[in-house]
Design an enzyme around this catalytic site. Sequence first.
Site, PDB file in Angstrom:
ATOM      1  N   ASP A  69       0.829  -1.200   0.000  1.00  0.00           N
ATOM      2  CA  ASP A  69       0.000   0.000   0.000  1.00  0.00           C
ATOM      3  C   ASP A  69       0.866   1.253   0.000  1.00  0.00           C
ATOM      4  O   ASP A  69       1.758   1.410   0.833  1.00  0.00           O
ATOM      5  CB  ASP A  69      -0.906   0.005   1.234  1.00  0.00           C
ATOM      6  N   TYR A 124       2.986  10.284  -0.916  1.00  0.00           N
ATOM      7  CA  TYR A 124       4.097   9.892  -0.055  1.00  0.00           C
ATOM      8  C   TYR A 124       5.431  10.197  -0.733  1.00  0.00           C
ATOM      9  O   TYR A 124       5.776   9.622  -1.771  1.00  0.00           O
ATOM     10  CB  TYR A 124       4.040   8.398   0.269  1.00  0.00           C
ATOM     11  N   PRO A 169      -1.972  -0.103  12.867  1.00  0.00           N
ATOM     12  CA  PRO A 169      -2.411  -1.127  13.824  1.00  0.00           C
ATOM     13  C   PRO A 169      -1.647  -1.087  15.140  1.00  0.00           C
ATOM     14  O   PRO A 169      -2.121  -1.631  16.139  1.00  0.00           O
ATOM     15  CB  PRO A 169      -2.136  -2.435  13.076  1.00  0.00           C
ATOM     16  N   ALA A 190      -0.720   1.842  16.503  1.00  0.00           N
ATOM     17  CA  ALA A 190      -0.929   3.187  17.048  1.00  0.00           C
ATOM     18  C   ALA A 190       0.360   3.996  17.028  1.00  0.00           C
ATOM     19  O   ALA A 190       0.810   4.524  18.037  1.00  0.00           O
ATOM     20  CB  ALA A 190      -1.512   3.126  18.462  1.00  0.00           C
ATOM     21  N   LYS A 199       7.180   0.426  23.537  1.00  0.00           N
ATOM     22  CA  LYS A 199       8.484   1.087  23.691  1.00  0.00           C
ATOM     23  C   LYS A 199       8.400   2.478  24.318  1.00  0.00           C
ATOM     24  O   LYS A 199       9.403   3.018  24.775  1.00  0.00           O
ATOM     25  CB  LYS A 199       9.195   1.163  22.343  1.00  0.00           C
ATOM     26  N   GLN A 215      11.968  -6.280  11.766  1.00  0.00           N
ATOM     27  CA  GLN A 215      10.634  -5.942  12.252  1.00  0.00           C
ATOM     28  C   GLN A 215       9.568  -6.709  11.472  1.00  0.00           C
ATOM     29  O   GLN A 215       8.553  -7.121  12.034  1.00  0.00           O
ATOM     30  CB  GLN A 215      10.384  -4.443  12.108  1.00  0.00           C
ATOM     31  N   ASN A 251       6.701  -9.234  12.924  1.00  0.00           N
ATOM     32  CA  ASN A 251       5.274  -8.992  12.725  1.00  0.00           C
ATOM     33  C   ASN A 251       4.569 -10.172  12.072  1.00  0.00           C
ATOM     34  O   ASN A 251       3.418 -10.481  12.410  1.00  0.00           O
ATOM     35  CB  ASN A 251       5.067  -7.740  11.876  1.00  0.00           C
TER      36      ASN A 251
END
Length: 324
Positions: A49, A54, A206, A208, A215, A293, A297
């Site tokens: 996406d 951007y 997702p 926030a 963290k 990461q 996920n």
Amino acid sequence: MRKRRLGKSALEVSDLSFGTWLTIAGGIERRQAIRCVQTAFESGVNLFDTANQYGAGEAERIVGEALRSYPRDNYLIATKLFFPVGDDPGHGLSAAQIEKQLNNSLQRLRLDSIDLYQCHRYDAETPLEETLTALDRAVRSGKVRAIGFSEWSAEQIQSAVTLIGTEHLTPFASNQSQYSIVWRKPEAAVLELGARNGIGFLAFSPLAHGVLTGKYKAGAQPPPGSRAADARMNMFMETAGRHYRSDYLLEAVALLKPIAVNLGLTMAQMSLAWLLKRPEVSSVIFGASRPEQIADNVKAVGAELPSEALKAINGIVQDVAVWK
């Protein structure tokens, strides 16, 4: 990675999708951005996406370049239009703007067609019929496979659904909205309305803006290297009068960690798995600035959240989550 049908469209999307907001178009170095996109694909993600806005088009260029070596029918690209792109003040969802921005996006992506073309916001200055007719024309031309929208109100969605039915135009396949354990606004009306009309749901932010990774700590400065510590990105931490780094929210989020530990999950994995349990959710869009990461996920897919855990999560965030 499992796949789910996106609304009533022919698109089948992976449980997790890769998003490019803030990171791929300038947040990280170009080679690392390409590596992240490719790592996501190789981890089973098939929906990528982005948006024309951007990085003033740079995110589209990077996504197109990163995926070019893979078979085209093995991935889906979603992009958006509405906001100005770079120095061009043109914006909105007029027929002329849709034609212009669609062609520009195809050129930057170096593609013949876009799998999912989305209205980044609602355009109150353009007649809805003009927008929907132009999107229908884009689909019929073969330049777009399916259409969607982002952050429309329930009233705006219903107006579009009614007009599409009356004029026999291409129906919307997806709704992309912010949704997380602490941002529950779609539950008020949008989720049910979409499900009733065959519109898939793509959840963005997702975690926030990183708050649900655990963290950030109440009363403490954000850790070095985090999004909140970056002056360029910190402005995105404010949302609808609720600050994602307010102490009352961070104190509640800290109480979620023992639940994740008991489930053998990280906070991020639990937060993604929570969304994937919602039957209305077609795919969850996550971002990443490092390949590791992504690997973390992806482990959220298939994670089990028992009813006791779901009840405990809701109890903790009941008074701090944004509901409407």
